[in-house]
Design a protein around this motif. Structure first.
Motif, PDB file in Angstrom:
ATOM      1  N   LEU A  31       0.711  -1.342  -0.008  1.00 43.89           N
ATOM      2  CA  LEU A  31      -0.468  -0.192  -0.214  1.00 43.89           C
ATOM      3  C   LEU A  31       1.339   1.197   0.056  1.00 43.89           C
ATOM      4  CD1 LEU A  31      -2.838  -0.893   2.412  1.00 43.89           C
ATOM      5  CD2 LEU A  31      -3.340  -0.560   0.252  1.00 43.89           C
ATOM      6  N   VAL A  80      -2.469   6.990   4.657  1.00 42.38           N
ATOM      7  CA  VAL A  80      -3.094   7.789   5.575  1.00 42.38           C
ATOM      8  C   VAL A  80      -4.571   8.052   5.977  1.00 42.38           C
ATOM      9  CG1 VAL A  80      -1.534   9.129   3.311  1.00 42.38           C
ATOM     10  CG2 VAL A  80      -3.543   8.860   2.706  1.00 42.38           C
ATOM     11  N   PHE A  81      -5.535   6.640   5.434  1.00 47.91           N
ATOM     12  CA  PHE A  81      -6.846   7.224   5.962  1.00 47.91           C
ATOM     13  C   PHE A  81      -7.234   5.482   6.331  1.00 47.91           C
ATOM     14  CE2 PHE A  81     -11.530   6.808   4.875  1.00 47.91           C
ATOM     15  CZ  PHE A  81     -12.200   7.726   6.166  1.00 47.91           C
ATOM     16  N   GLU A 121     -12.205  -0.014   4.864  1.00 45.55           N
ATOM     17  CA  GLU A 121     -10.947   0.999   4.461  1.00 45.55           C
ATOM     18  C   GLU A 121      -9.610   1.259   4.843  1.00 45.55           C
ATOM     19  OE1 GLU A 121     -13.677   2.344   0.525  1.00 45.55           O
ATOM     20  OE2 GLU A 121     -12.990   3.445   1.786  1.00 45.55           O
ATOM     21  N   GLU A 150      -6.576   3.690   3.014  1.00 47.01           N
ATOM     22  CA  GLU A 150      -5.727   4.126   1.706  1.00 47.01           C
ATOM     23  C   GLU A 150      -4.869   4.292   1.767  1.00 47.01           C
ATOM     24  OE1 GLU A 150      -8.444   7.258  -0.254  1.00 47.01           O
ATOM     25  OE2 GLU A 150     -10.068   7.257   0.712  1.00 47.01           O
ATOM     26  N   SER A 151      -4.008   4.479   1.315  1.00 46.61           N
ATOM     27  CA  SER A 151      -2.793   4.971   0.848  1.00 46.61           C
ATOM     28  C   SER A 151      -2.539   6.670  -0.264  1.00 46.61           C
ATOM     29  CB  SER A 151      -1.689   3.960   0.331  1.00 46.61           C
ATOM     30  OG  SER A 151      -1.533   3.620  -0.829  1.00 46.61           O
ATOM     31  N   THR A 152      -1.572   7.168  -0.026  1.00 41.67           N
ATOM     32  CA  THR A 152      -1.738   8.362  -0.930  1.00 41.67           C
ATOM     33  C   THR A 152      -2.217   7.277  -3.385  1.00 41.67           C
ATOM     34  OG1 THR A 152       1.013   8.347  -1.615  1.00 41.67           O
ATOM     35  CG2 THR A 152      -0.944   9.953   0.035  1.00 41.67           C
ATOM     36  N   SER A 201      -3.216   3.798  -3.235  1.00 41.94           N
ATOM     37  CA  SER A 201      -4.689   3.143  -3.423  1.00 41.94           C
ATOM     38  C   SER A 201      -4.951   2.821  -2.500  1.00 41.94           C
ATOM     39  CB  SER A 201      -4.004   2.231  -3.815  1.00 41.94           C
ATOM     40  OG  SER A 201      -3.016   0.973  -3.136  1.00 41.94           O
ATOM     41  N   VAL A 202      -6.420   2.616  -2.850  1.00 39.83           N
ATOM     42  CA  VAL A 202      -6.790   1.910  -1.097  1.00 39.83           C
ATOM     43  C   VAL A 202      -7.114   0.609  -1.574  1.00 39.83           C
ATOM     44  CG1 VAL A 202      -9.191   2.977  -3.288  1.00 39.83           C
ATOM     45  CG2 VAL A 202      -9.864   2.889  -0.867  1.00 39.83           C
TER      46      VAL A 202
END
Lengths: 359, 127
Positions: free
Chosen positions: B36, B40-41, B59, B61-63, B65-66
């Motif tokens: 990933l 970040v989220f 979920e 999330e990276s910068t 992909s999710v």
């Protein structure tokens, strides 16, 4: 394919990704740290997957004026210009930077995924001119140093006076004992340099830049942060914001099309009739943490009005940012829209670009 | 890439740790966080939600992909790690420890045995 710096990246512990058939570093440790280094200090990038095509000869300028939408004959030797290669319908085949190296010599730098198309089109379009086209991509490495500390780092090593090297200019220089073409260009929204280096000297140039950059906080930086950096700077990425389906006018870059240049150019007639696009590129910001991403739909009162082309949680700004194509009536800054983020609507607002501008 | 022997795994790159009684702890593997990039989220479910094995429950999330998170087993969400919502980077720095995601009270404690062991998971990742 592997660049001349592949072993250097392996030694640095990089993670790799495939990009247009090239195995490229996506990150070395943390793309957020790399992103921050470029904004606050400097980052070092291997961009050797990009293509370098030289066009030379007495009619090189005329050939390029015919081949591209820009007026390359008006570029002074030593300067560079951002332009586009369009097809007969006005569709964008590539967006690229062209350096005028001398009165009769240019360097065309193509996106990795488009090198073959650009080289073939240039061959064909230059045929009736006294100019030759040489694809140097296989022998040329490209190393970029980007960030506020880049001038201090490159200045320590180069034999050139960088205060004389303007943005979008280039000079032949010696860096760490090696001949390079030193250009003040980039794709990050920061001051920075791009060094075109023969493959055999790429590792040595990378090493001296690493050593000179270390006290300034320079980090090797991968393609992951390159993408978030260019997105914050509001710069289009071919394949996302640009394609053969779209003209420069769609992307808000109609200014690169020089209808006032003498003579015909490929795409001229079609572009002249396509100046009023049916959808336009806009910037969007969100307020939460869930970023709209490439391919997601945009809605206004439940009606589909456009599509996201790139999006991420901005590392610098801390909120989602995105580029999107929308119907022109929804392009006004301040317009409130909704992005369909995997089935859940997220409010977004149209803003003027860029999202981030260096101070 | 570390793959602790005492954990169970899924082909969706999650780990499951047996806890007290029917409660198990769930997170994503070191391999998954490496793929990933910087997280970040994280979107986690409400405590009390009932999930079936294979249901999407959140979920990450990276910068770049999710990824959806899938329930490894049938059960009820009895705890979520609020620390990772505040500091998603914990998933990168300590995926098997402070970066855990949720706790499930599973309907059938023996269902844990249906998951992959460390050797089988390493074959999934090719490591």
């Amino acid at each position: 394919m592997k660049t001349a710096l592949h072993e250097v990246h392996t030694g640095l512990g990089a993670s790799f990704t495939d990009f247009a058939g090239w195995s490229m570093p996506v990150r070395y440790s943390s793309e957020l740290a790399e992103h921050r280094a470029v904004r606050e200090a400097a980052g070092l990038f291997d961009l050797s997957h990009m293509g370098e095509i030289e066009v030379s000869g007495p009619q090189a300028a005329d050939a390029l004026d015919y081949a591209f939408v820009g007026k390359l004959s008006a570029v002074k030797p030593g300067r560079a210009r951002y332009t586009m290669l369009c097809d007969e319908t006005g569709g964008v085949l590539d967006d690229l930077v062209i350096y005028r190296l001398a009165e009769d010599r240019y360097l065309v730098v193509a996106n990795a995924g488009n090198v073959a198309v650009v080289a073939a089109e240039l061959d064909a379009r230059a045929r009736d001119f006294d100019a030759r086209v040489d694809d140097r991509s296989a022998d040329t490495a490209l190393i970029a140093v980007q960030g506020p500390a880049s001038a201090a780092i490159v200045g320590k090593l180069a034999d050139a006076d960088l205060s004389e090297l303007k943005y979008y200019a280039s000079i032949p220089a010696v860096v760490g004992g090696h001949d390079v073409l030193l250009a003040r260009t980039g794709y990050t929204g920061e001051d920075g340099f791009e060094l075109y280096v023969p493959n055999e000297h790429a590792a040595a140039v990378w090493r001296v830049l690493t050593e000179a950059g270390e006290p300034h906080g320079l980090l090797p930086a991968g393609l992951a942060c390159r993408d978030t950096l260019r997105l914050e700077a509001g710069m289009p990425l071919y394949g996302n914001e640009l394609s053969t389906e779209l003209t420069p006018f769609h992307a808000g870059l109609g200014r690169v099309v020089k209808f006032d240049k003498p003579g015909d150019f490929v795409g001229r007639a079609a572009l002249d009739t396509r100046r009023e696009p049916d959808r336009v590129l806009v910037g969007l910001t969100g307020s939460g943490r869930r970023a709209p991403r490439h391919g997601y739909r945009l809605l206004a009162d439940g009606e589909d009005v456009g599509e996201i082309t790139s999006g991420a949680l901005s590392p610098t700004l801390g909120h989602p940012i995105a580029l999107a194509y929308v119907r022109p009536e929804f392009a006004e800054p301040g317009t409130a829209l909704s992005a369909d983020v995997r089935g859940r609507p997220e409010p977004v607002k149209v803003v003027s670009l860029p999202f981030y501008q260096r101070s | 890439m570390s793959t602790p022997e005492e954990l169970r795994y899924t082909e969706d790159h999650e780990w499951v740790a047996a806890g007290e009684g029917e409660t198990v702890r769930v997170g994503i593997t070191e391999y998954a966080q490496d793929q990933l990039g910087d997280v970040v989220f994280v979107d986690l479910p409400e405590v009390g939600r009932q999930v079936d094995a294979g249901d999407a429950f959140g979920e990450v999330e990276s910068t770049k992909s999710v990824s959806e998170l899938f329930a490894p087993l049938d059960g009820e969400v009895v705890a979520v790690n609020n620390a990772v919502s505040e500091s998603p980077e914990l998933i990168n720095s300590d995926p098997y420890g402070e970066g855990w995601l949720i706790e499930l009270r599973v309907d059938d404690a023996s269902s844990l045995d249906s998951l992959l062991d460390a050797d089988a998971y390493q074959r999934v990742t090719g490591s």
